[in-house]
Design an enzyme around this catalytic site. Structure first.
Site, mmCIF file in Angstrom:
data_model
loop_
_atom_site.group_PDB
_atom_site.id
_atom_site.type_symbol
_atom_site.label_atom_id
_atom_site.label_comp_id
_atom_site.label_asym_id
_atom_site.label_seq_id
_atom_site.Cartn_x
_atom_site.Cartn_y
_atom_site.Cartn_z
ATOM 1 N N ASP A 134 -1.520 -4.473 -10.030
ATOM 2 C CA ASP A 134 -0.958 -3.334 -9.097
ATOM 3 C C ASP A 134 0.671 -3.585 -9.652
ATOM 4 O O ASP A 134 1.755 -4.542 -9.575
ATOM 5 C CB ASP A 134 -0.420 -3.656 -8.069
ATOM 6 C CG ASP A 134 -0.454 -1.705 -7.097
ATOM 7 O OD1 ASP A 134 -0.835 -1.080 -8.331
ATOM 8 O OD2 ASP A 134 -0.009 -1.712 -6.424
ATOM 9 N N HIS A 141 10.811 3.857 -5.972
ATOM 10 C CA HIS A 141 10.383 3.130 -4.891
ATOM 11 C C HIS A 141 10.918 1.862 -4.675
ATOM 12 O O HIS A 141 10.906 0.657 -3.285
ATOM 13 C CB HIS A 141 8.664 2.982 -4.997
ATOM 14 C CG HIS A 141 8.197 2.387 -4.112
ATOM 15 N ND1 HIS A 141 7.733 2.497 -3.390
ATOM 16 C CD2 HIS A 141 7.579 0.989 -4.489
ATOM 17 C CE1 HIS A 141 7.139 1.259 -2.905
ATOM 18 N NE2 HIS A 141 6.726 0.676 -3.698
ATOM 19 N N GLU A 204 -0.591 3.771 -0.212
ATOM 20 C CA GLU A 204 0.542 4.041 -1.997
ATOM 21 C C GLU A 204 -0.183 5.321 -2.550
ATOM 22 O O GLU A 204 -1.281 4.629 -3.547
ATOM 23 C CB GLU A 204 0.432 2.849 -2.006
ATOM 24 C CG GLU A 204 1.536 1.786 -1.547
ATOM 25 C CD GLU A 204 2.134 0.624 -2.009
ATOM 26 O OE1 GLU A 204 3.228 -0.551 -1.310
ATOM 27 O OE2 GLU A 204 1.233 -0.092 -3.084
ATOM 28 N N GLU A 206 -0.599 6.196 -5.808
ATOM 29 C CA GLU A 206 -0.596 5.403 -7.220
ATOM 30 C C GLU A 206 -1.483 6.529 -8.135
ATOM 31 O O GLU A 206 -2.355 7.267 -7.811
ATOM 32 C CB GLU A 206 -0.420 3.890 -7.386
ATOM 33 C CG GLU A 206 0.106 3.032 -6.346
ATOM 34 C CD GLU A 206 -0.046 1.688 -6.739
ATOM 35 O OE1 GLU A 206 -0.317 1.574 -8.009
ATOM 36 O OE2 GLU A 206 -0.312 0.999 -6.045
ATOM 37 N N ASP A 239 -3.610 2.073 -2.965
ATOM 38 C CA ASP A 239 -3.555 0.653 -2.534
ATOM 39 C C ASP A 239 -2.952 0.793 -1.240
ATOM 40 O O ASP A 239 -1.584 0.635 -0.792
ATOM 41 C CB ASP A 239 -2.737 0.553 -3.566
ATOM 42 C CG ASP A 239 -2.162 -1.210 -3.368
ATOM 43 O OD1 ASP A 239 -3.499 -1.935 -3.430
ATOM 44 O OD2 ASP A 239 -1.281 -2.591 -3.490
ATOM 45 N N ARG A 243 1.815 -3.178 6.268
ATOM 46 C CA ARG A 243 3.295 -3.382 6.033
ATOM 47 C C ARG A 243 4.038 -4.625 6.743
ATOM 48 O O ARG A 243 4.604 -5.217 6.364
ATOM 49 C CB ARG A 243 4.219 -2.087 6.424
ATOM 50 C CG ARG A 243 3.402 -0.778 5.042
ATOM 51 C CD ARG A 243 4.314 -1.407 3.740
ATOM 52 N NE ARG A 243 3.889 0.034 2.858
ATOM 53 C CZ ARG A 243 3.658 -0.289 2.074
ATOM 54 N NH1 ARG A 243 3.849 -1.803 1.247
ATOM 55 N NH2 ARG A 243 3.825 0.822 1.235
ATOM 56 N N GLN A 246 2.033 -7.844 5.463
ATOM 57 C CA GLN A 246 2.531 -7.755 3.954
ATOM 58 C C GLN A 246 4.328 -8.167 4.003
ATOM 59 O O GLN A 246 4.475 -9.079 3.684
ATOM 60 C CB GLN A 246 3.184 -6.112 3.173
ATOM 61 C CG GLN A 246 3.981 -6.384 1.618
ATOM 62 C CD GLN A 246 3.851 -5.016 1.518
ATOM 63 O OE1 GLN A 246 3.239 -3.961 2.101
ATOM 64 N NE2 GLN A 246 4.736 -4.970 0.183
ATOM 65 N N LYS A 259 -2.141 -6.271 1.218
ATOM 66 C CA LYS A 259 -2.771 -5.627 0.404
ATOM 67 C C LYS A 259 -4.240 -5.855 0.031
ATOM 68 O O LYS A 259 -4.317 -5.519 -0.835
ATOM 69 C CB LYS A 259 -2.201 -5.634 -1.210
ATOM 70 C CG LYS A 259 -0.088 -5.835 -0.910
ATOM 71 C CD LYS A 259 -0.295 -3.913 -1.319
ATOM 72 C CE LYS A 259 0.871 -3.548 -1.719
ATOM 73 N NZ LYS A 259 1.190 -2.325 -1.409
ATOM 74 N N THR A 263 -8.458 -1.204 -1.756
ATOM 75 C CA THR A 263 -7.783 0.026 -2.360
ATOM 76 C C THR A 263 -8.714 1.040 -2.793
ATOM 77 O O THR A 263 -9.871 0.583 -3.608
ATOM 78 C CB THR A 263 -7.340 -0.826 -4.357
ATOM 79 O OG1 THR A 263 -6.441 -1.900 -3.734
ATOM 80 C CG2 THR A 263 -6.957 -0.550 -5.146
ATOM 81 N N GLU A 380 8.515 4.949 2.832
ATOM 82 C CA GLU A 380 9.724 5.365 2.407
ATOM 83 C C GLU A 380 10.420 6.572 3.546
ATOM 84 O O GLU A 380 11.212 6.737 3.651
ATOM 85 C CB GLU A 380 9.273 5.184 0.690
ATOM 86 C CG GLU A 380 10.077 4.134 -0.351
ATOM 87 C CD GLU A 380 9.301 4.187 -1.240
ATOM 88 O OE1 GLU A 380 10.362 5.414 -1.949
ATOM 89 O OE2 GLU A 380 8.295 4.510 -1.586
#
Length: 433
Positions: A134, A141, A204, A206, A239, A243, A246, A259, A263, A380
């Site tokens: 990834d 970002h 996330e 993606e 994904d 947080r 992480q 993570k 996924t 974000e």
């Protein structure tokens, strides 16, 4: 499952992601035939490609050494074919569906076996995935997430694509629920770490892309343009990110268990042939300006080296009928292209196998506002959990148990046809005991 006779022409809803210009590939099974095999999506239908292959519809599209491509539980055999063969098969499918005299409409036995309702199909992971990497390709970002972490963006981020090697074992197909992970999180009061359920679960938004033509161990790709020869197609990718886990573990070695819980990917692979009209230049001026000074393996020789693919995230919360839009962004805004990601990764000589998966990283776009949110994760959107995202009479800081996250993605052809990826859905369940 009751057999149906589908007359010509096919009725394709105007808002369908699977128009005749698309023809994505996937793996499915049915209650009446639990064997997994390859299919193509068109409107609300699935074309059983194993049936067409058995009846010889693709005989002149394949090299002699290739057979039994579609009666397989993954698309790996098909993806490993030379590009010209894959393109010929896709064109054959389109021609068959567009021809009122073709046998799939006029031969009732073939028609009833080869065409089925998508609602009668169970969709599975499209590829056997040996490796997953990834990336972090969006400047927006990068800037936002490093600022939230109390750091400044590393200049090396714009000299080479940054990534981490993820868990292929926890990649699941759309609709598979994800349990809230447990891990080491900050203790109450902020003193040390304790083991417990994640309290800051995030998504996330993606895109992912699969490797087609293998890259042998010890070999490299000469340019980022050459990487296109090794890309089978794109899917939507979520994904899931814990947080708090992480951020407690990622310095200095990067993401790990934060993570690893899951996924999610969409089931239909949209090919580069289908996305040809969506090829475009990047909107990141800095990336375009820096191109000429990059090492050869990271350099594109043409301007239209990326794709204008829009992606959108939504959330469905238990007890609320409406699905709320969270954000919309585009691959076109990324600093690094898929070709650069693959070429850079291969520059180590690690080699790639058919079915390996690469993720673009969180596809946040610039220009975010309350009216037009363009950020692709809650980290974000909520500035690290300090400013809840308001939707209707409700607010969202982190994903709650029971929340369903929904992704969509699409591109457009030059004549206005929609090329979609379908939906990617995933529900967060409570942590396991």
């Amino acid at each position: 499952m009751s057999k149906i006779h589908t007359p010509w022409p096919l009725e394709i809803p105007d808002d369908s992601p699977f128009s005749m210009a698309n023809i994505p590939f996937g793996i499915f099974s049915t209650k009446s035939n639990t064997e997994r095999r390859a299919g193509a999506a068109i409107g609300t239908l699935v074309i059983d490609l194993s049936v067409l292959e058995t009846h010889g519809f693709f005989a002149d599209c394949l090299l002699t050494k290739f057979n039994n491509v579609f009666n397989q539980s993954t698309l790996n055999n098909f993806a490993s074919l030379p590009l010209e063969n894959r393109s010929a098969i896709r064109k054959r499918i389109i021609n068959l569906l567009d021809d009122r005299t073709s046998a799939i409409f006029n031969n009732l036995a073939i028609n009833s076996e080869a065409i089925l309702r998508m609602s009668d199909a169970t969709l599975h992971l499209p590829m056997q995935i040996g490796g997953f990497t990834d990336f972090m390709c969006s400047r927006t970002h990068i800037d936002n997430s490093t600022q939230i972490a109390g750091r400044s963006a590393n200049p090396q981020t714009f000299a080479q694509p940054m990534a981490y090697n993820g868990r292929a074992s926890s990649i699941v197909v759309s609709g598979t629920p994800i349990h809230r992970p447990c891990g080491m999180i900050p203790a109450p009061g902020g003193q040390g770490l304790v083991f417990g359920p994640c309290e800051k679960m995030d998504f996330e938004l993606e895109l992912g892309f699969f490797v087609s033509k293998p890259i042998p161990f010890g070999h490299r790709i000469k340019t980022a343009d050459e990487a296109r020869e090794h890309i089978f197609g794109f899917i939507l990718l979520n994904d899931w990110s814990a947080r708090d886990i992480q951020l407690a573990e990622m310095f200095p070695l990067g993401p790990f268990n934060g993570k690893g819980s899951g996924t999610s990917i969409s089931p239909w692979v949209v090919t580069l042939d289908a996305l040809e009209a969506a090829r475009t230049c990047t909107l990141d001026v800095g990336a375009a300006t820096a191109m000429a000074n990059l090492p050869q393996h990271l350099r594109h020789m043409t301007d239209d080296y990326t794709w204008d693919i829009l992606v959108e995230s939504s959330l469905k919360r238990v007890g609320i009928d409406k699905t709320f839009k969270i954000g919309r962004s585009s691959l076109r805004d990324s600093y690094w292209s898929p070709g650069q990601m693959l070429s850079y990764h291969a520059s180590s000589g690690c080699g790639f196998r058919t079915g390996d998966l690469l993720g673009t990283g969180t596809l946040s776009s610039p220009g975010h506002s309350v009216e037009t949110p363009s950020l692709a994760c809650l980290l974000e959107l909520t500035e690290g959990g300090t400013k809840p995202f308001v939707f209707g009479e409700n607010s969202l800081t982190w994903i709650e148990d029971g929340d369903e996250v929904v992704f969509e993605g699409w591109a457009m052809t030059r004549d206005g046809h929609r090329i979609g990826f379908g939906e990617l859905r995933g529900t967060l369940l409570p942590s396991l005991p």
